[in-house]
Design a protein around this motif. Structure first.
Motif, PDB file in Angstrom:
ATOM      1  N   PRO A  73     -33.284 -30.995 -16.675  1.00  0.00           N
ATOM      2  CA  PRO A  73     -33.219 -31.916 -17.813  1.00  0.00           C
ATOM      3  C   PRO A  73     -32.298 -31.388 -18.909  1.00  0.00           C
ATOM      4  N   GLY A  74     -31.627 -32.311 -19.600  1.00  0.00           N
ATOM      5  CA  GLY A  74     -30.794 -31.909 -20.739  1.00  0.00           C
ATOM      6  C   GLY A  74     -29.429 -31.397 -20.325  1.00  0.00           C
ATOM      7  N   ASP A  75     -28.841 -31.993 -19.241  1.00  0.00           N
ATOM      8  CA  ASP A  75     -27.497 -31.603 -18.798  1.00  0.00           C
ATOM      9  C   ASP A  75     -27.373 -30.099 -18.555  1.00  0.00           C
ATOM     10  N   ARG A  76     -28.412 -29.559 -17.928  1.00  0.00           N
ATOM     11  CA  ARG A  76     -28.373 -28.138 -17.562  1.00  0.00           C
ATOM     12  C   ARG A  76     -28.292 -28.044 -16.039  1.00  0.00           C
ATOM     13  N   LEU A  77     -27.634 -27.001 -15.569  1.00  0.00           N
ATOM     14  CA  LEU A  77     -27.440 -26.854 -14.125  1.00  0.00           C
ATOM     15  C   LEU A  77     -27.814 -25.441 -13.691  1.00  0.00           C
ATOM     16  N   ARG A  78     -28.655 -25.370 -12.663  1.00  0.00           N
ATOM     17  CA  ARG A  78     -28.901 -24.064 -12.038  1.00  0.00           C
ATOM     18  C   ARG A  78     -27.979 -23.968 -10.820  1.00  0.00           C
ATOM     19  N   ALA A  79     -27.207 -22.901 -10.748  1.00  0.00           N
ATOM     20  CA  ALA A  79     -26.258 -22.741  -9.634  1.00  0.00           C
ATOM     21  C   ALA A  79     -26.499 -21.405  -8.955  1.00  0.00           C
ATOM     22  N   GLY A  80     -26.546 -21.420  -7.620  1.00  0.00           N
ATOM     23  CA  GLY A  80     -26.759 -20.195  -6.848  1.00  0.00           C
ATOM     24  C   GLY A  80     -25.597 -19.232  -7.019  1.00  0.00           C
ATOM     25  N   ALA A  81     -25.915 -17.927  -6.947  1.00  0.00           N
ATOM     26  CA  ALA A  81     -24.908 -16.901  -7.236  1.00  0.00           C
ATOM     27  C   ALA A  81     -23.751 -16.903  -6.243  1.00  0.00           C
ATOM     28  N   GLY A  82     -23.983 -17.415  -5.024  1.00  0.00           N
ATOM     29  CA  GLY A  82     -22.916 -17.382  -4.022  1.00  0.00           C
ATOM     30  C   GLY A  82     -21.988 -18.589  -4.075  1.00  0.00           C
ATOM     31  N   LEU A  83     -22.267 -19.509  -4.988  1.00  0.00           N
ATOM     32  CA  LEU A  83     -21.434 -20.723  -5.087  1.00  0.00           C
ATOM     33  C   LEU A  83     -20.051 -20.368  -5.642  1.00  0.00           C
ATOM     34  N   LEU A  84     -19.013 -20.934  -5.053  1.00  0.00           N
ATOM     35  CA  LEU A  84     -17.659 -20.675  -5.569  1.00  0.00           C
ATOM     36  C   LEU A  84     -17.453 -21.414  -6.891  1.00  0.00           C
ATOM     37  N   ASN A  85     -16.714 -20.803  -7.791  1.00  0.00           N
ATOM     38  CA  ASN A  85     -16.438 -21.449  -9.091  1.00  0.00           C
ATOM     39  C   ASN A  85     -15.785 -22.820  -8.897  1.00  0.00           C
ATOM     40  N   THR A  86     -14.904 -22.931  -7.916  1.00  0.00           N
ATOM     41  CA  THR A  86     -14.207 -24.212  -7.712  1.00  0.00           C
ATOM     42  C   THR A  86     -15.210 -25.327  -7.386  1.00  0.00           C
ATOM     43  N   VAL A  87     -16.212 -25.005  -6.562  1.00  0.00           N
ATOM     44  CA  VAL A  87     -17.222 -26.008  -6.188  1.00  0.00           C
ATOM     45  C   VAL A  87     -18.082 -26.328  -7.414  1.00  0.00           C
ATOM     46  N   LEU A  88     -18.445 -25.295  -8.150  1.00  0.00           N
ATOM     47  CA  LEU A  88     -19.237 -25.490  -9.380  1.00  0.00           C
ATOM     48  C   LEU A  88     -18.508 -26.455 -10.326  1.00  0.00           C
ATOM     49  N   LEU A  89     -17.225 -26.195 -10.545  1.00  0.00           N
ATOM     50  CA  LEU A  89     -16.462 -27.020 -11.490  1.00  0.00           C
ATOM     51  C   LEU A  89     -16.369 -28.465 -11.013  1.00  0.00           C
ATOM     52  N   SER A  90     -16.203 -28.644  -9.712  1.00  0.00           N
ATOM     53  CA  SER A  90     -16.062 -30.032  -9.256  1.00  0.00           C
ATOM     54  C   SER A  90     -17.409 -30.756  -9.349  1.00  0.00           C
ATOM     55  N   ARG A  91     -18.524 -30.052  -9.117  1.00  0.00           N
ATOM     56  CA  ARG A  91     -19.838 -30.717  -9.252  1.00  0.00           C
ATOM     57  C   ARG A  91     -20.106 -31.100 -10.706  1.00  0.00           C
ATOM     58  N   VAL A  92     -19.730 -30.231 -11.617  1.00  0.00           N
ATOM     59  CA  VAL A  92     -19.940 -30.507 -13.052  1.00  0.00           C
ATOM     60  C   VAL A  92     -19.095 -31.712 -13.469  1.00  0.00           C
ATOM     61  N   SER A  93     -17.852 -31.714 -13.038  1.00  0.00           N
ATOM     62  CA  SER A  93     -16.950 -32.788 -13.453  1.00  0.00           C
ATOM     63  C   SER A  93     -17.378 -34.130 -12.840  1.00  0.00           C
ATOM     64  N   ARG A  94     -17.901 -34.100 -11.593  1.00  0.00           N
ATOM     65  CA  ARG A  94     -18.357 -35.345 -10.963  1.00  0.00           C
ATOM     66  C   ARG A  94     -19.541 -35.968 -11.695  1.00  0.00           C
ATOM     67  N   GLN A  95     -20.283 -35.162 -12.442  1.00  0.00           N
ATOM     68  CA  GLN A  95     -21.403 -35.686 -13.247  1.00  0.00           C
ATOM     69  C   GLN A  95     -20.931 -36.181 -14.607  1.00  0.00           C
ATOM     70  N   GLY A  96     -19.612 -36.098 -14.858  1.00  0.00           N
ATOM     71  CA  GLY A  96     -19.091 -36.499 -16.165  1.00  0.00           C
ATOM     72  C   GLY A  96     -19.435 -35.490 -17.254  1.00  0.00           C
ATOM     73  N   LEU A  97     -19.616 -34.217 -16.838  1.00  0.00           N
ATOM     74  CA  LEU A  97     -19.974 -33.178 -17.813  1.00  0.00           C
ATOM     75  C   LEU A  97     -18.837 -32.163 -17.949  1.00  0.00           C
ATOM     76  N   CYS A  98     -18.887 -31.390 -19.011  1.00  0.00           N
ATOM     77  CA  CYS A  98     -17.894 -30.339 -19.196  1.00  0.00           C
ATOM     78  C   CYS A  98     -18.539 -29.139 -19.867  1.00  0.00           C
ATOM     79  N   GLY A  99     -17.713 -28.134 -20.175  1.00  0.00           N
ATOM     80  CA  GLY A  99     -18.232 -26.931 -20.822  1.00  0.00           C
ATOM     81  C   GLY A  99     -17.816 -25.664 -20.088  1.00  0.00           C
ATOM     82  N   LEU A 100     -17.361 -25.817 -18.828  1.00  0.00           N
ATOM     83  CA  LEU A 100     -17.018 -24.631 -18.042  1.00  0.00           C
ATOM     84  C   LEU A 100     -15.504 -24.434 -17.892  1.00  0.00           C
ATOM     85  N   ALA A 101     -14.757 -24.887 -18.884  1.00  0.00           N
ATOM     86  CA  ALA A 101     -13.294 -24.734 -18.827  1.00  0.00           C
ATOM     87  C   ALA A 101     -12.903 -23.271 -18.651  1.00  0.00           C
ATOM     88  N   SER A 102     -13.743 -22.370 -19.141  1.00  0.00           N
ATOM     89  CA  SER A 102     -13.422 -20.934 -19.063  1.00  0.00           C
ATOM     90  C   SER A 102     -13.271 -20.453 -17.625  1.00  0.00           C
TER      91      SER A 102
END
Ligand SMILES: Cc1cc2nc3c(=O)[nH]c(=O)nc-3n(C[C@H](O)[C@H](O)[C@H](O)COP(=O)(O)OP(=O)(O)OC[C@H]3O[C@@H](n4cnc5c(N)ncnc54)[C@H](O)[C@@H]3O)c2cc1C
Length: 287
Positions: A73-102
């Motif tokens: 809840p509240g636009d928060r995401l739990r992500a497993g440690a083995g997930l690639l950053n590229t996959v993480l970023l695309s999942r975040v962007s597909r939800q219409g969210l941002c914050g991980l530009a870094s």
């Protein structure tokens, strides 16, 4: 869990150097990690920021296959440690969210990003991290961001803590603006970094108010070679594998840059790259 013996780091790490791992386990659950924990000597993420010796790594090395994501809840995401950053970023962007530009353009996994407090001119992971979950000698636990002394390229994890997941606090506003900044940033990286050859990105942290690349260039080391490793002509804080480099060749470039900048520019650079394994002190004085 999958276990291997003799798997070569040169097949897994971004520099394409390094010898065999005596024991290597791909861990698929927190329970497996807790069980293996007392035997673990080395943790491997995606190998995009580490150097291990040609002799390889003694003992048990683990890599986590924990790649699941869960929306909270509240636009928060739990992500497993083995997930690639590229996959993480695309999942975040597909939800219409941002914050991980870094993390745009930063190779690696969520675990490695937290351990390194990865980031760029657009920010760092610490800014959006709410908590980390992981395992250490005390067992499994969650640590809120406020309790981690994170700073520039330093995750501030307790000694021996293995990250199993991270919780990020994302946002809806500013998505388009963030996309534009990321595009501009990625274009700049492509123009200034030697991304066509194996490397581990920036080898040294930038000292306060200066740039490690500028310092290495100022002491005349652009293009300096040891065997198949070379201090990049394009960006002097990158050491590239031109084809047949060994870990010793890469270390020789690192050490030469570190010594030359210390002796001629009076600055003691701090490595950003993590040096794993048992290196003789005469080869790597910062062990
Ligand atoms: C071309 C290129 C460009 C790069 N640009 C950037 C950049 O702009 N900004 C930046 O910050 N970095 C950059 N890097 C470096 C690297 O991508 C980051 O440091 C990344 O976060 C490392 O993640 P990894 O999964 O590959 O970790 P690894 O390199 O495998 O490991 C790095 C360290 O993290 C530890 N670690 C990994 N996973 C875990 C875990 N689950 N729990 C505890 N510890 C763990 C390892 O033991 C090791 O000490 C770049 C690298 C390359 C190759």
């Amino acid at each position: 869990m999958q276990q291997f013996s003799g798997e070569r780091l040169s097949k897994l790490g971004y520099w394409r150097v390094g010898g065999p791992m005596e024991d290597f386990a791909l861990v698929e659950s927190v329970e497996e990690l807790v069980e293996l924990y007392p035997k673990i000597r080395w943790i491997l993420g995606n190998g995009s920021n580490l150097l291990a010796p040609d002799q390889g790594l003694a003992g048990l090395t683990v890599r986590l296959s924990l790649k699941e994501t869960e929306w909270l809840p509240g636009d928060r995401l739990r992500a497993g440690a083995g997930l690639l950053n590229t996959v993480l970023l695309s999942r975040v962007s597909r939800q219409g969210l941002c914050g991980l530009a870094s993390l745009a353009g930063v190779p690696g996994t969520v675990g490695g990003a937290v351990a390194m407090n990865a980031g760029t001119a657009l920010g760092e992971v610490a800014e959006v991290l709410e908590a980390v979950e992981g395992v250490d000698a005390r067992g499994f636990r969650s640590i809120p961001r406020e309790e981690l002394p994170m700073h520039y390229r330093e995750g501030g994890l307790p000694e021996g803590f293995v990250v199993t997941a991270a919780i990020f606090r994302l946002r809806r506003e500013g998505l388009e603006e963030e996309r534009q900044k990321v595009n501009h940033h990625l274009q700049r990286r492509m123009a200034t970094q030697p991304l066509d050859l194996p490397s581990c990105g920036s080898v040294f942290r930038n000292p306060p108010g200066d740039h490690a690349g500028r310092l290495i260039e100022s002491v005349g080391l652009k293009g300096w070679r040891s065997g198949g490793a070379c201090i990049s002509e394009r960006h002097a804080n990158f050491i590239v594998n031109t084809g047949d480099a060994t870990a010793n060749d890469v270390m020789s470039c690192i050490r030469t840059a570190w010594e030359r900048v210390r002796d001629h520019a009076g600055v003691v650079l701090v490595p950003e790259v993590r040096v794993l394994g048992d290196w003789p002190v005469e080869v790597w004085p910062l062990v």
